[in-house]
Design an enzyme around this catalytic site. Structure first.
Site, PDB file in Angstrom:
ATOM      1  N   TYR A 306       0.855  -1.189   0.000  1.00  0.00           N
ATOM      2  CA  TYR A 306       0.000   0.000   0.000  1.00  0.00           C
ATOM      3  C   TYR A 306       0.886   1.232   0.000  1.00  0.00           C
ATOM      4  CZ  TYR A 306       0.911  -0.166   5.063  1.00  0.00           C
ATOM      5  OH  TYR A 306       1.509  -0.227   6.298  1.00  0.00           O
ATOM      6  N   GLY A 320       5.117   1.394  14.100  1.00  0.00           N
ATOM      7  CA  GLY A 320       4.282   1.980  13.058  1.00  0.00           C
ATOM      8  C   GLY A 320       2.787   1.877  13.271  1.00  0.00           C
ATOM      9  N   HIS A 324      -5.429   7.252  13.030  1.00  0.00           N
ATOM     10  CA  HIS A 324      -5.471   8.160  11.875  1.00  0.00           C
ATOM     11  C   HIS A 324      -6.812   8.071  11.161  1.00  0.00           C
ATOM     12  CE1 HIS A 324      -5.067   4.956   8.837  1.00  0.00           C
ATOM     13  NE2 HIS A 324      -4.143   4.413   9.608  1.00  0.00           N
ATOM     14  N   CYS A 342      -3.124  -0.298  12.528  1.00  0.00           N
ATOM     15  CA  CYS A 342      -3.474   1.024  13.051  1.00  0.00           C
ATOM     16  C   CYS A 342      -4.897   1.040  13.589  1.00  0.00           C
ATOM     17  CB  CYS A 342      -3.334   2.082  11.957  1.00  0.00           C
ATOM     18  SG  CYS A 342      -1.619   2.462  11.540  1.00  0.00           S
ATOM     19  N   ASN A 344      -8.098   2.761  12.914  1.00  0.00           N
ATOM     20  CA  ASN A 344      -8.808   3.533  11.883  1.00  0.00           C
ATOM     21  C   ASN A 344     -10.025   4.227  12.483  1.00  0.00           C
ATOM     22  OD1 ASN A 344      -8.454   1.561   8.792  1.00  0.00           O
ATOM     23  ND2 ASN A 344      -6.929   2.472  10.136  1.00  0.00           N
TER      24      ASN A 344
END
Length: 430
Positions: A306, A320, A324, A342, A344
């Site tokens: 990605y 990482g 976000h 992450c 989301n």
């Protein structure tokens, strides 16, 4: 000019406790004494005669090659009211203060290289005092830098650790002497300790989250201090910072919801999507490490590539994992996990969080299949206090034992490095 222990705020925490002692002004008046019952009074002549007179135990009189990070060690009976004066060869006085236990007097700044100093200590029953003269070391040929992740005068979150890095690895046998020179003063005071992640990095956190509104001063008093077998500290490093409102973001993978608390009150609940089974999110206690309005995320797995510009990012791990905006996964948020690790959230919720939070604000993720790896970011709060203090090179002071069994228990009752300098941050996970 003499400096009294009763007239100075205590320089803190080198045995792990951050304190700020109340003081009175040094107006030249005689010390006020009280009897055992608290009544006004004074020592009798015989009592004064029995007081052990304060004297220096180090450095020795006439000593040379003394470290510019030296402290003046004292031997004195409790209540001797020792006052220390330090002056260089020109007669210029050096400010300083006694440690909270009264054992040493710490110059407020690094001493000069290759300079002769004269120190005098007086105490109750000994107005003549004791005097020593010593000469500091020449400037060393090899120096080692010390730095902190703190930005001077900035406001941070209640979970912010004090992160200190060294340009070379401090060996085990020098860590206690180095740690003792890392000074932390908090107002209001809180118990805290240092924890060595490795020879190149040591962190400080309080026993519980910092209190909102706390003002913190740090002094890495290592200028001229031996940090390695062949290297000495380049200079002292000082910083001051503030703690803002308490912000705690708690995400539960069972419900796919984030609960946002401000100063102990829930202000918002946000649907989220966490890491999919192949790339699960980490469960643990983290803090916001960095924030950016936009970042380019590039995947490193050739089987799952990605490349995406992502907005309103808040980094939680060196590996990482971020919070976000993810407009592409809004349909999954609150229902199922589709991210690369992450957290989301929608664009509006990401912007809301970004505008609310500070670096050092607390992030807790629960009930995922992956446990947060120690040192993967500022993981200081992912150990219980009893475990965290074991990372200090000094014996924990009395009163630091914790009745709580876990960091989460401590965290809930209360409302502190980065990954090692040798570890580089991984690519962000979208």
């Amino acid at each position: 000019m003499g400096v009294s222990a009763r007239a100075l705020a205590t320089i803190a925490a080198l045995t792990g406790v951050a304190v700020l002692a109340a003081g009175c002004s040094n107006d030249g008046s005689k010390p006020k004494w009280t009897g055992p019952d608290g009544s006004a009074g004074g020592p009798s002549a015989s009592a004064s005669a029995e007081l052990i007179k304060a004297t220096f135990t180090a450095p020795a009189d006439g000593a040379s090659n003394v470290s510019t990070a030296t402290e003046l060690s004292l031997q004195a009976a409790p209540g001797s009211n020792a006052q220390v004066t330090l002056a260089d060869a020109s007669g210029a006085t050096v400010a300083g203060a006694l440690r909270s236990d009264g054992t040493t007097w710490i110059p407020a700044t690094q001493l000069k290289y290759g300079t002769q100093y004269t120190a005098t200590v007086t105490s109750a029953g000994d107005t003549a005092g004791k005097k020593i003269t010593f000469t500091t070391m020449a400037k060393p040929g090899k120096t080692v830098n010390a730095s902190t992740a703190i930005t001077d005068n900035k406001t941070y979150g209640v979970g912010m650790p004090i992160v200190v890095r060294f340009g070379s690895s401090v060996p085990q046998d020098l860590r206690a002497s180095v740690e003792k020179r890392l000074l932390v003063t908090a107002d209001p005071p809180q118990v805290g300790t240092w924890h060595w992640f490795n020879g190149g990095e040591v962190h400080y956190r309080p026993k519980e989250y910092w209190k909102a509104g706390t003002k913190i001063s740090t002094r890495l008093a290592v200028g001229g201090l031996q940090l390695t077998k062949t290297g000495w500290g380049t200079k002292d490093v000082t910083s001051t910072f503030n703690i803002g409102d308490s912000i705690v973001m708690t995400t539960d993978d069972k419900t796919h919801q984030m609960t946002v608390e401000q100063n102990g009150q829930v202000i918002k609940t946000i649907p989220v999507s966490l890491g999919k089974p192949k790339t699960p999110s980490s469960s643990g206690h983290m803090v916001v490490m960095d924030k950016n309005q936009s970042e380019l995320f590039v995947g490193t797995d050739p089987e799952d590539p990605y490349r995406e510009t992502v907005y309103w990012t808040q980094r939680m791990t060196s590996g990482g994992e971020y919070i976000h905006a993810a407009p592409w996964s809004v349909d999954a948020q609150g229902k199922r996990n589709v991210s690369h690790g992450c957290t989301n959230v929608s664009e509006s919720n990401a912007k809301f969080l970004y505008n609310l939070t500070k670096i050092g604000d607390v992030v807790i993720v629960k009930n995922t299949t992956r446990k947060l790896a120690w040192g993967n970011g500022w993981t200081d709060w992912d150990k219980s206090w009893d475990e965290y203090v074991k990372g200090s090179a000094l014996t924990p002071p009395a009163g630091t034992a914790s009745p709580s069994a876990s960091a989460s228990a401590s965290a809930s009752a209360s409302a502190s490095a980065s990954a090692s300098a040798s570890r580089s941050a991984s690519a962000p996970a979208a």
